[in-house]
Scaffold this active site. Structure first.
Site, PDB file in Angstrom:
ATOM      1  N   HIS A  41     119.985  57.785 -18.007  1.00  0.00           N
ATOM      2  CA  HIS A  41     120.987  56.758 -18.314  1.00  0.00           C
ATOM      3  C   HIS A  41     121.957  57.258 -19.396  1.00  0.00           C
ATOM      4  O   HIS A  41     123.172  57.162 -19.252  1.00  0.00           O
ATOM      5  CB  HIS A  41     120.325  55.459 -18.781  1.00  0.00           C
ATOM      6  CG  HIS A  41     121.310  54.526 -19.402  1.00  0.00           C
ATOM      7  ND1 HIS A  41     122.159  53.750 -18.667  1.00  0.00           N
ATOM      8  CD2 HIS A  41     121.638  54.304 -20.710  1.00  0.00           C
ATOM      9  CE1 HIS A  41     122.964  53.077 -19.480  1.00  0.00           C
ATOM     10  NE2 HIS A  41     122.669  53.395 -20.734  1.00  0.00           N
ATOM     11  N   GLU A  95     129.278  49.581 -21.279  1.00  0.00           N
ATOM     12  CA  GLU A  95     127.981  49.528 -20.594  1.00  0.00           C
ATOM     13  C   GLU A  95     128.075  48.940 -19.184  1.00  0.00           C
ATOM     14  O   GLU A  95     127.590  49.535 -18.233  1.00  0.00           O
ATOM     15  CB  GLU A  95     127.008  48.726 -21.462  1.00  0.00           C
ATOM     16  CG  GLU A  95     125.553  49.011 -21.235  1.00  0.00           C
ATOM     17  CD  GLU A  95     125.133  50.426 -21.621  1.00  0.00           C
ATOM     18  OE1 GLU A  95     124.889  51.219 -20.692  1.00  0.00           O
ATOM     19  OE2 GLU A  95     125.038  50.747 -22.814  1.00  0.00           O
ATOM     20  N   SER A 153     124.942  54.603 -13.840  1.00  0.00           N
ATOM     21  CA  SER A 153     123.635  55.268 -13.770  1.00  0.00           C
ATOM     22  C   SER A 153     122.606  54.455 -12.998  1.00  0.00           C
ATOM     23  O   SER A 153     121.449  54.852 -12.898  1.00  0.00           O
ATOM     24  CB  SER A 153     123.112  55.549 -15.184  1.00  0.00           C
ATOM     25  OG  SER A 153     122.892  54.337 -15.876  1.00  0.00           O
ATOM     26  N   HIS A 183     126.602  57.828 -19.910  1.00  0.00           N
ATOM     27  CA  HIS A 183     127.524  57.712 -21.050  1.00  0.00           C
ATOM     28  C   HIS A 183     128.350  58.951 -21.357  1.00  0.00           C
ATOM     29  O   HIS A 183     129.505  58.845 -21.764  1.00  0.00           O
ATOM     30  CB  HIS A 183     126.743  57.355 -22.324  1.00  0.00           C
ATOM     31  CG  HIS A 183     126.314  55.927 -22.371  1.00  0.00           C
ATOM     32  ND1 HIS A 183     127.187  54.893 -22.612  1.00  0.00           N
ATOM     33  CD2 HIS A 183     125.095  55.350 -22.198  1.00  0.00           C
ATOM     34  CE1 HIS A 183     126.532  53.741 -22.601  1.00  0.00           C
ATOM     35  NE2 HIS A 183     125.259  53.980 -22.344  1.00  0.00           N
TER      36      HIS A 183
HETATM   37 FE   FE2 Z   1     123.664  52.548 -22.366  1.00  0.00          FE
END
Ligand code: FE2
Length: 257
Positions: free
Chosen positions: A129, A175, A194, A134
């Site tokens: 993730h 996010e 993700s 990110h």
């Molecule tokens: Fe995150």
């Protein structure tokens, strides 16, 4: 990272206290195989459903290199580019620590990867993730600057007892945000990029709400971190959201009721 908005911890500390060695050699053959499986599956699933800055970042950072990335090698590309670097942490860090890291262009990466038996279920963000979701956007100069700014907003909002305002802005953009690009709806947020289950869901489900992103709306919109989102905020463009967040002062944020 930042999958909960909790209160600050009691003891004085610096974010450096949360950093652990990545100890890359400790990842097993199976860990690397799980990364490869997740990476291949997610790239195929996303196709062009994600903003172009994300795909550029995957290429720039050579994330398609097999196996769990070595943070030292990753930082050797990322840091000269945007000044961001990754550090390993053992798990979720408190929000005040998280925002302090962001304000110094440091991104915490959970130092573990899910097991083969739990490919689609995670109790807390793992390195897939954090790295796949990110880091590509941290290679983009504008987004990199924006996330640092969110870190500063978060630090001052927490000091004022209103940390949730900054956490929600982060949540609804970095996010779980969506964004328009070339007239199409795309994935912007790392939690979606993700996720095997929620990536398509966020774009295609007719059972969710999608509302235009604005800083005041994001700051007022609470979120859940344990279910698929019932509401997504859609940036009219990545650049527009970057500009709006960068133009938000700590005082302006705290003035949002
Ligand atoms: Fe995150």
């Amino acid at each position: 990272m930042l999958h909960r908005a909790t209160a600050t911890t009691d003891q004085p500390h610096g974010w450096q206290d949360y950093v652990v060695p990545q100890n890359w050699e400790a990842f097993t053959e199976d860990d690397h195989a799980v990364w490869d499986l997740l990476f291949a599956r997610q790239v195929e699933l996303l196709g062009s459903r994600v903003v172009s800055q994300f795909l550029d970042g995957i290429d720039l950072l050579r994330l398609s290199h097999p196996g769990v990335p070595d943070l030292g090698e990753l930082n050797a590309i990322l840091e000269p580019r945007t000044g961001w670097r990754t550090v390993a942490v053992s798990g979720l860090v408190p929000d005040d620590i998280f925002f302090a890291m962001l304000s110094e262009r440091v991104f915490p990466v959970g130092n573990f990867i899910r097991k083969r038996e739990q490919l689609d279920y995670l109790e807390e963000p793992d390195c897939f993730h954090d790295l796949f979701g990110h880091i590509p956007m941290l290679a983009n100069h504008d987004f990199a600057e924006m996330i640092e700014h969110v870190g500063r907003l978060g630090t001052s909002a927490i000091a004022a007892g209103r940390g949730e305002l900054a956490a929600r802005i982060y949540w609804h953009s970095v996010e779980f945000g969506l964004a328009r690009e070339g007239g199409e709806l795309k994935i912007l947020g790392a939690g979606l990029a993700s996720s095997f289950g929620e990536a398509h869901f966020s774009l295609e489900s007719d059972r969710v709400e999608r509302l235009p992103f604005s800083v005041p709306r994001a700051a007022r919109t609470a979120y859940r971190n344990d279910v698929f989102q019932p509401l997504y905020l859609v940036s009219e463009s990545v650049d527009g959201t970057v500009r709006e967040i960068l133009a938000t002062t700590p005082k302006g944020l705290l003035a949002i009721e």
